[in-house]
Design a protein around this motif. Structure first.
Motif, PDB file in Angstrom:
ATOM      1  N   HIS A  40       0.843  -1.193   0.000  1.00 36.45           N
ATOM      2  CA  HIS A  40       0.000   0.000   0.000  1.00 36.45           C
ATOM      3  C   HIS A  40       0.877   1.241   0.000  1.00 36.45           C
ATOM      4  CE1 HIS A  40      -3.123   2.834   1.078  1.00 36.45           C
ATOM      5  NE2 HIS A  40      -4.032   1.886   0.974  1.00 36.45           N
ATOM      6  N   THR A  42       2.312   4.577   0.882  1.00 35.56           N
ATOM      7  CA  THR A  42       2.270   5.345   2.126  1.00 35.56           C
ATOM      8  C   THR A  42       3.039   6.638   1.923  1.00 35.56           C
ATOM      9  OG1 THR A  42       2.195   3.278   3.394  1.00 35.56           O
ATOM     10  CG2 THR A  42       2.746   5.280   4.609  1.00 35.56           C
ATOM     11  N   ASN A  43       2.389   7.744   2.172  1.00 33.91           N
ATOM     12  CA  ASN A  43       3.027   9.047   1.977  1.00 33.91           C
ATOM     13  C   ASN A  43       3.994   9.363   3.118  1.00 33.91           C
ATOM     14  OD1 ASN A  43       1.511   9.537  -0.355  1.00 33.91           O
ATOM     15  ND2 ASN A  43      -0.183  10.383   0.829  1.00 33.91           N
ATOM     16  N   MET A  72       8.840   6.949   4.135  1.00 34.44           N
ATOM     17  CA  MET A  72       7.748   5.989   4.028  1.00 34.44           C
ATOM     18  C   MET A  72       7.475   5.548   2.592  1.00 34.44           C
ATOM     19  SD  MET A  72       7.043   5.224   7.023  1.00 34.44           S
ATOM     20  CE  MET A  72       7.572   5.867   8.604  1.00 34.44           C
ATOM     21  N   GLU A  73       7.771   6.409   1.625  1.00 36.27           N
ATOM     22  CA  GLU A  73       7.591   6.007   0.233  1.00 36.27           C
ATOM     23  C   GLU A  73       8.605   4.921  -0.140  1.00 36.27           C
ATOM     24  OE1 GLU A  73       7.483   9.412  -2.328  1.00 36.27           O
ATOM     25  OE2 GLU A  73       5.966  10.417  -1.104  1.00 36.27           O
ATOM     26  N   THR A  76       7.586   1.682   1.564  1.00 40.66           N
ATOM     27  CA  THR A  76       6.560   1.004   0.765  1.00 40.66           C
ATOM     28  C   THR A  76       7.216   0.100  -0.276  1.00 40.66           C
ATOM     29  OG1 THR A  76       4.989   2.824   1.043  1.00 40.66           O
ATOM     30  CG2 THR A  76       4.652   1.360  -0.836  1.00 40.66           C
ATOM     31  N   MET A 179      -0.019  -2.304   6.657  1.00 34.93           N
ATOM     32  CA  MET A 179       0.653  -1.007   6.584  1.00 34.93           C
ATOM     33  C   MET A 179       1.415  -0.705   7.876  1.00 34.93           C
ATOM     34  SD  MET A 179      -2.292   1.237   4.664  1.00 34.93           S
ATOM     35  CE  MET A 179      -1.371   2.772   4.796  1.00 34.93           C
ATOM     36  N   ASN A 183       4.869   1.639   8.468  1.00 38.28           N
ATOM     37  CA  ASN A 183       5.045   2.784   9.371  1.00 38.28           C
ATOM     38  C   ASN A 183       5.728   2.416  10.686  1.00 38.28           C
ATOM     39  OD1 ASN A 183       2.997   1.760  11.121  1.00 38.28           O
ATOM     40  ND2 ASN A 183       1.413   2.912  10.044  1.00 38.28           N
ATOM     41  N   THR A 205      -0.574  -5.701   2.000  1.00 37.27           N
ATOM     42  CA  THR A 205       0.772  -5.338   2.443  1.00 37.27           C
ATOM     43  C   THR A 205       1.318  -6.342   3.448  1.00 37.27           C
ATOM     44  OG1 THR A 205       0.142  -3.023   2.127  1.00 37.27           O
ATOM     45  CG2 THR A 205       2.168  -3.409   3.319  1.00 37.27           C
TER      46      THR A 205
END
Length: 253
Positions: A40, A42-43, A72-73, A76, A179, A183, A205
């Motif tokens: 997923h 993730t910004n 976080m990108e 991912t 996710m 994170n 994920t």
């Protein structure tokens, strides 16, 4: 702190190279030979990129290490690399789990222990926490369980994710999105899990790795790609319908 990630990364072969990587608005797709995985999006790119030009041409294991990144990108991307290995039909076949376009064929080692399969019986009157929104799960549990939803961006009726410190030790069942591996909250969530509780990691994920069992996960429900070109195209166009290109697989401790 990184032991859970390091153990998953250690299981990935050294000789695989990333061939393709596509990031859409909702998911990303990564392919290394016959191995394909998603995660997923993730910004959060406040930290510098280790691979500003992307992962293509890099060893799969090296890109998997990005799961530990605080960008976080890039994390991912790292989880997509981990899932390319662990959530692949080819690897699962070595464990007796044969999957084709019609789903799981060998069910001897895959018992449906996910409590949602019999929610009326197992979850009735129980305290259940959802880490993230799972609309189908919420509908199943409506009026059945004492439900707590924890969200980083809470909506009406949700608890903020910081409430997990107070709520999770009281739960009977905990369902967390994969996710949380991106994170980096998964480790703490598992530490807060009471011994009696059943902890399920869910969503595409999530990683179908037995390493997670060693840290308190009881069952994993995740996504295995059966039609890579279809999944890649859907993600590129960010048009929805990704799950038609694969199979949801439940594994239990």
């Amino acid at each position: 702190m990184w032991k859970m990630y390091d153990e998953m990364i250690a299981g990935i072969p050294e000789d695989l190279t990333v061939d393709e990587y596509v990031s859409g608005g909702h998911f990303c797709f990564l392919r290394s030979g016959d191995y394909c995985g998603v995660a997923h999006d993730t910004n959060g790119a406040s930290r510098p990129f280790r691979f500003p030009d992307g992962p293509v041409g890099q060893p799969l294991k090296t890109i998997a290490e990005c799961a530990k990144s605080w960008n976080m990108e890039e994390a991912t991307m790292g989880m997509a690399a981990i899932n390319a290995w662990y959530n692949s039909r080819k690897r699962l076949a070595t464990q007796g789990i044969e999957i084709d376009d019609k789903g799981v064929l060998s069910i001897e080692q895959r018992k449906a222990k996910n409590p949602l399969n019999d929610s009326n019986q197992q979850l009735k009157g129980k305290k259940v926490a959802l880490i993230g929104h799972f609309r189908n799960v919420e509908r199943k549990l409506d009026g059945i369980a004492d439900l707590y939803i924890l969200e980083r961006k809470p909506q009406d009726g949700d608890y903020p994710d910081s409430a997990c410190e107070y709520i999770l030790p009281e739960m009977d069942y905990i369902f967390a999105t994969g996710m949380t591996l991106i994170n980096k909250t998964a480790k703490r969530l598992l530490e807060l899990k009471p011994e009696r509780a059943h902890f399920t990691m869910m969503g595409p994920t999530s990683t179908l790795s037995s390493v997670l069992y060693d840290y308190g996960v009881d069952s994993i429900a995740s996504f295995v790609i059966t039609d890579p070109e279809y999944v890649k195209d859907v993600i590129m166009r960010d048009c929805g319908g990704m799950f038609a290109g694969g199979v949801m697989v439940d594994l239990a401790r």
